[in-house]
Design an enzyme around this catalytic site. Structure first.
Site, PDB file in Angstrom:
ATOM      1  N   ASP A 172      12.658  -0.158  -7.117  1.00  0.00           N
ATOM      2  CA  ASP A 172      13.180   0.356  -8.534  1.00  0.00           C
ATOM      3  C   ASP A 172      12.634   1.769  -8.653  1.00  0.00           C
ATOM      4  O   ASP A 172      12.498   2.429  -9.858  1.00  0.00           O
ATOM      5  CB  ASP A 172      12.795  -0.542  -9.632  1.00  0.00           C
ATOM      6  CG  ASP A 172      13.752  -1.663  -9.819  1.00  0.00           C
ATOM      7  OD1 ASP A 172      14.873  -1.832  -9.088  1.00  0.00           O
ATOM      8  OD2 ASP A 172      13.261  -2.493 -10.410  1.00  0.00           O
ATOM      9  N   HIS A 337      -7.554  -3.697  12.064  1.00  0.00           N
ATOM     10  CA  HIS A 337      -6.132  -2.841  12.096  1.00  0.00           C
ATOM     11  C   HIS A 337      -6.171  -1.703  10.925  1.00  0.00           C
ATOM     12  O   HIS A 337      -5.175  -1.023  11.121  1.00  0.00           O
ATOM     13  CB  HIS A 337      -4.875  -3.895  11.792  1.00  0.00           C
ATOM     14  CG  HIS A 337      -3.524  -3.254  12.376  1.00  0.00           C
ATOM     15  ND1 HIS A 337      -2.551  -3.020  11.538  1.00  0.00           N
ATOM     16  CD2 HIS A 337      -3.279  -2.832  13.938  1.00  0.00           C
ATOM     17  CE1 HIS A 337      -1.668  -2.431  12.463  1.00  0.00           C
ATOM     18  NE2 HIS A 337      -1.939  -2.401  13.594  1.00  0.00           N
ATOM     19  N   ASP A 344     -17.231  12.559   3.902  1.00  0.00           N
ATOM     20  CA  ASP A 344     -18.407  12.861   2.580  1.00  0.00           C
ATOM     21  C   ASP A 344     -18.023  11.891   1.472  1.00  0.00           C
ATOM     22  O   ASP A 344     -17.547  10.797   1.761  1.00  0.00           O
ATOM     23  CB  ASP A 344     -18.564  14.158   2.148  1.00  0.00           C
ATOM     24  CG  ASP A 344     -19.052  15.034   3.258  1.00  0.00           C
ATOM     25  OD1 ASP A 344     -19.878  14.457   4.218  1.00  0.00           O
ATOM     26  OD2 ASP A 344     -18.627  16.234   3.442  1.00  0.00           O
TER      27      ASP A 344
END
Length: 419
Positions: A172, A337, A344
């Site tokens: 939407d 995966h 940092d």
């Protein structure tokens, strides 16, 4: 392929052909055919790559603010994902690299069919290679369906490798998803070969969803020749969220430069999580330079592999980085995966791109740079949890490698540009 390479190949072809004619040996014919075929494949790939790079354009993205949620387990992600699909009122736009025709896929297609019957516009785009074999009876349930990156002439072999690896969902025009998960039983931990599947996936709510919609629109038009409107139904007014971020789409070019810029910004630490660690030489040089200036490099990769040779292809790089002082971990609690880079406490990158040649130079990818410090701290805590279920690699591990693994490493090194 440069002119010198073509001359070398031409010389070899001529020599073999002359030998064949002189000896009238039928046993040489198969070798000649194989060499000619290899030459044509290499020429197809190199030429196709050159043409592709000349037409690629850099997309830098703009900074947005959205509310972002990180999912690391498929069960939790898809519980939320399917619930949001069920609530869709106007349209559902989905791009995945892999959609399986298994129980997970059947649930997915049944839900899409339900939404189509409710009058919701559904557009499903899946990669031609990644989702090869999806039967038409399943595909037709999804409303409007298309394959991304069908290989065509010319440069068929190159286009066979040029995959759309993005994973984008827009619901939407208000809710977006992006990350490493696809649709299949392995992604919810139901494949005994892999067990628990560890991945990183983002849910985006806020103004950044427009960028996901734009990228889907571009990919859909490329695959189908059709577009959809730019009106408020697809691009509704969206509020700013709390997390500053920027989307980075790449089409087989410019990602190497982006990653190098990230690495050069590091002052204290670089965290990299990836299922495939096969960097370019420029990326390796950037990592080594970072460590020379005192930056701590930490890498997490899976202990098991989901494709042949990808694990062994990482070994030459791991050896060099270990000698330079990197900490490298192998995740053993299932399959890892995730695609994540943290610089940092300043930048976090989560998306679809792996740390390998395919993502750098061939595949279509979509990454999200996040600049929000509290979110980055949460990601670092998540990575620390992953390290707790990983084992630290050492130089001793490589000294004790069996001869078969060393042989695989040699083959993998030769094939690394296509792994």
């Amino acid at each position: 392929m440069n002119e010198h390479s073509v001359n070398i190949f031409s010389h070899f072809l001529f020599s073999f052909w002359e030998n064949y004619n002189n000896e009238r040996s039928g046993g040489m014919s198969w070798l000649i055919v194989a060499i000619i075929l290899l030459f044509l494949l290499l020429l197809d790939y190199k030429w196709g790559d050159k043409v592709s790079k000349t037409t690629s354009r850099k997309k830098s993205g703009v900074e947005r603010q959205s509310d972002i949620t990180l999912f690391t387990a498929g069960e939790e992600l898809f519980e939320d994902y399917f619930a949001q699909l069920e609530r869709a009122k106007h349209h559902i736009h989905i791009l995945f690299y892999i959609v399986r025709d298994d129980k997970m896929g059947q649930r997915f297609f049944s839900l899409l069919e339900q939404k189509v019957n409710e009058g919701v516009e559904v557009r499903l785009l899946v990669d031609w290679v990644g989702s090869f074999g999806l039967p038409p009876s399943v595909r037709q349930k999804s409303g409007q369906f298309a394959f991304a990156n069908r290989p065509t002439l010319p440069f068929f072999f190159y286009k066979l490798n040029e995959r759309n690896h993005r994973k984008i969902t827009v619901i939407d025009g208000k809710i977006g998803y992006l990350g490493g998960f696809n649709i299949g039983k392995e992604y919810i931990g139901q494949d005994p070969k892999f067990g628990h599947w560890r991945d990183y996936h983002l849910k985006i709510m806020g103004e950044g969803v427009h960028d996901l919609q734009r990228q889907f629109q571009e990919d859909w038009k490329k695959a189908t020749g059709q577009s959809f409107g730019d009106d408020e139904r697809y691009f509704p007014s969206l509020q700013k969220g709390t997390v500053k971020h920027r989307f980075l789409p790449t089409d087989g070019a410019y990602l190497e430069d982006e990653f190098i810029q990230l690495i050069e910004q590091a002052k204290r630490e670089i965290l990299i999580g990836t299922p495939y660690f096969i960097p370019s030489q420029k990326l390796m040089n950037a990592l080594l330079k970072a460590m020379k200036r005192g930056v701590q490099l930490t890498i997490i990769a899976p202990m098991q592999a989901d494709h042949p040779l990808v694990k062994e292809a990482a070994y030459p790089y791991f050896r060099q980085l270990l000698r330079a002082g990197a900490r490298i971990y192998q995740f053993y609690n299932g399959f890892y995966h995730a695609k994540v880079i943290v610089i940092d406490d300043d930048i976090c990158d989560i998306g679809t791109a792996n740390f390998d040649h395919r993502s750098l130079f061939i595949n279509y990818e979509m990454n999200c740079y996040i600049y929000d410090k509290p979110f980055i701290q949460y990601v670092k805590q998540t990575i620390a949890h992953d390290i707790d279920t990983s084992t630290l690699l050492t130089a001793e591990y490589f000294r004790k490698l069996p001869w078969l693994d060393r042989l695989k490493e040699g083959v993998a090194t030769l094939m690394s540009p296509l792994l």
